[in-house]
Scaffold this motif. Structure first.
Motif, short mmCIF file in Angstrom:
data_model
loop_
_atom_site.label_atom_id
_atom_site.label_comp_id
_atom_site.label_asym_id
_atom_site.label_seq_id
_atom_site.Cartn_x
_atom_site.Cartn_y
_atom_site.Cartn_z
N SER A 182 6.98 -9.64 0.01
CA SER A 182 7.03 -9.36 -1.42
C SER A 182 6.22 -8.12 -1.76
CB SER A 182 6.51 -10.55 -2.23
OG SER A 182 5.14 -10.76 -1.98
N ILE A 183 6.64 -7.40 -2.78
CA ILE A 183 5.91 -6.26 -3.33
C ILE A 183 6.04 -6.29 -4.85
CG2 ILE A 183 6.07 -4.70 -1.34
CD1 ILE A 183 8.51 -3.40 -2.77
N SER A 184 5.09 -5.67 -5.53
CA SER A 184 5.15 -5.48 -6.99
C SER A 184 4.74 -4.05 -7.29
CB SER A 184 4.23 -6.46 -7.71
OG SER A 184 4.70 -7.78 -7.61
N VAL A 185 5.57 -3.33 -8.01
CA VAL A 185 5.35 -1.91 -8.26
C VAL A 185 5.21 -1.68 -9.76
CG1 VAL A 185 6.18 0.43 -7.85
CG2 VAL A 185 6.76 -1.39 -6.22
N TYR A 186 4.03 -1.23 -10.16
CA TYR A 186 3.76 -0.98 -11.58
C TYR A 186 4.40 0.33 -12.03
CZ TYR A 186 1.25 0.32 -15.80
OH TYR A 186 0.94 0.72 -17.07
N ASP B 71 0.68 0.38 -20.17
CA ASP B 71 1.72 -0.41 -20.83
C ASP B 71 3.11 -0.21 -20.24
OD1 ASP B 71 -0.18 -1.43 -22.61
OD2 ASP B 71 0.05 0.29 -23.93
N GLN B 72 3.18 -0.11 -18.92
CA GLN B 72 4.47 0.00 -18.23
C GLN B 72 4.85 -1.36 -17.64
OE1 GLN B 72 6.33 3.20 -17.89
NE2 GLN B 72 4.99 3.28 -19.66
N PRO B 73 6.12 -1.61 -17.42
CA PRO B 73 6.54 -2.85 -16.75
C PRO B 73 6.16 -2.85 -15.27
CG PRO B 73 8.34 -1.83 -17.97
CD PRO B 73 7.26 -0.82 -17.88
N THR B 74 6.19 -4.00 -14.68
CA THR B 74 6.02 -4.15 -13.23
C THR B 74 7.32 -4.70 -12.65
OG1 THR B 74 3.64 -4.53 -13.34
CG2 THR B 74 4.78 -5.34 -11.39
N ALA C 265 0.81 -1.22 0.00
CA ALA C 265 0.00 0.00 0.00
C ALA C 265 0.85 1.27 0.00
CB ALA C 265 -0.93 0.00 1.21
N ASP C 266 2.12 1.17 0.33
CA ASP C 266 2.97 2.36 0.39
C ASP C 266 3.41 2.84 -0.99
OD1 ASP C 266 2.80 2.50 3.10
OD2 ASP C 266 4.72 1.51 3.48
N TYR C 267 3.23 1.99 -2.01
CA TYR C 267 3.78 2.32 -3.32
C TYR C 267 2.70 2.86 -4.26
CZ TYR C 267 8.11 0.13 -1.96
OH TYR C 267 9.28 -0.16 -1.31
N ALA C 268 3.01 4.00 -4.86
CA ALA C 268 2.13 4.57 -5.88
C ALA C 268 2.35 3.82 -7.20
CB ALA C 268 2.42 6.05 -6.07
N ASP C 269 1.27 3.65 -7.95
CA ASP C 269 1.38 3.07 -9.29
C ASP C 269 1.40 4.19 -10.33
OD1 ASP C 269 1.39 0.46 -8.45
OD2 ASP C 269 -0.77 0.18 -8.69
N SER C 270 2.07 3.93 -11.42
CA SER C 270 2.08 4.88 -12.52
C SER C 270 0.68 5.00 -13.13
CB SER C 270 3.07 4.42 -13.59
OG SER C 270 2.93 5.18 -14.77
#
Length: 382
Positions: free
Chosen positions: A142-146, A126-129, A117-122
């Motif tokens: 684990s985290i995944s950031v778009y 069509d951006q990588p993750t 929840a701390d990470y903003a998404d773009s």
């Protein structure tokens, strides 16, 4: 990380919607930089997809959201081994960190938040993750950031902290003088294509056990002399655009003690691509993954041509399907019976209610086709 090309329109994109890769994890932190009391927990599937001695593993999808390359961007093991994805040879280099180097890794990730929840998404499409798995905290996280590292309009201190930690990994690996890594196993992902390409250069395909990747693509495992052959081909011909015996080939080295990513399908079903999850009827034999992949494409093309439906309007994944196989030797066949779910028919009276397609197992050629539905013609082909 370089900036990716941007489309002309924008919309919010969830990171999970991009067919997420591996995963991310480490010790958490609040926006003021203080470590959070607990970290997120990596799922069992995420943990199982890595070697047991991983400290940090960072992966990303390809440019503009294309599939992952199958090898982490960078991975640090508990004994100080570092694996790096490269463009040379089979695509992996390795280095070794000292105890001081490992201490620097821990220090670099201490302020990194592992709360998703701390990470903003773009906001760009069509951006990588970018995904991270870590065991540096009390438990794997684990985290995944778009869009991470590709959207300079995002103003997020957690992006900055993660970027600084990854830069430390790059600097440590570069200082350790990486050398080419020779894996003991290579996963070879296969996709049937129309062009024949060169002759199959490895152990004959019929002698290799075929399996499926997590995204439903056919694959085989190369070992021993086949790995040496792949190394020579990659050195002299590269790894892009390889076509062997009518199969496009994607070469994915398997890191030490990591799962291969190529496994047998369950006894009662097969998965084809992201969406095709189909049930197998009792039959004299099972279609191989390559045969099933080829048959799925042939079924969709044939049914679309017979009904005048564009593939997205009547794709196989929208139907309840049962597969069977029969014949012997060179005369084996695969039959697909597809039924459009009854609960959706009132909303889509224009789509076929049933398909029955028989395909030559070896070539993918359609041998018989029947399509039925209230608003479409019935067709058959010999």
């Amino acid at each position: 990380m370089g900036a990716a090309a941007r489309p002309t329109t924008m919309r919010r994109h969830a990171a999970a919607a991009l067919g997420t890769l591996l995963l991310a994890a480490l010790t958490g932190c609040a926006d003021d930089g203080a470590p959070a009391p607990t970290s997120t927990t990596a799922t069992p599937a995420t943990i199982a997809s890595h070697a047991p001695d991983v400290l940090v593993s960072v992966s990303s999808t390809g440019g503009e959201g294309s599939p992952a390359p199958g090898v982490p961007d960078v991975e640090v093991r508990a004994d100080g081994t570092v694996f790096l994805r490269t463009d040379d040879g089979l695509g992996v280099a390795t280095a070794t960190l000292s105890g001081d180097g490992l201490a620097q890794v821990r220090e670099a990730f201490a302020p990194v938040s592992m709360r998703q929840a701390d990470y903003a998404d773009s906001d760009w499409t069509d951006q990588p993750t970018t995904s991270v798995l870590s065991t540096l905290g009390e438990r794997p996280a684990s985290i995944s950031v778009y869009g991470f590292g590709h959207d300079d309009e995002v103003d997020d201190p957690d992006w900055d902290r993660l970027a600084a930690a990854l830069e430390t990994l790059d600097d440590l690996a570069a200082a350790a003088t990486p050398a080419a890594y020779r894996p003991s196993t290579v996963t070879v992902v296969l996709s049937p294509v129309t062009e024949p390409g060169r002759a199959w250069p490895l152990t004959p395909l019929a002698r290799l056990a075929q399996g499926w990747t997590a995204t439903g693509q056919p694959c085989v495992l190369a070992r021993g002399r086949d790995v040496a052959t792949l190394q020579e081909i990659a050195t002299h011909e590269g790894r892009e655009g390889l076509v062997w015996a009518g199969l496009a080939v994607d070469v994915r080295p398997v890191l030490r003690d990591a799962p291969s990513g190529c496994a047998a399908a369950p006894a009662d079903g097969i998965g084809i691509g992201w969406f095709h999850r189909v049930r197998l009827a009792p039959a004299p034999h099972r279609p191989t993954p390559v045969e099933a992949w080829r048959a799925a494409e042939a079924v969709e093309v044939a049914a679309s041509a017979a009904t005048g439906q564009e593939p997205p309007e009547g794709q196989l994944s929208s139907y309840d399907t049962v597969w069977s196989a029969g014949g012997a030797g060179r005369h084996r066949w695969i039959e697909v019976r597809a039924t459009y779910p009854a609960q959706f028919r009132d909303d889509r009276p224009d789509v076929p209610t049933t398909w029955r397609v028989r395909v030559d197992a070896a070539t993918g050629e359609v041998r018989a086709l029947e399509v039925e539905g209230a608003d479409v013609r019935t067709a058959s082909r010999g």
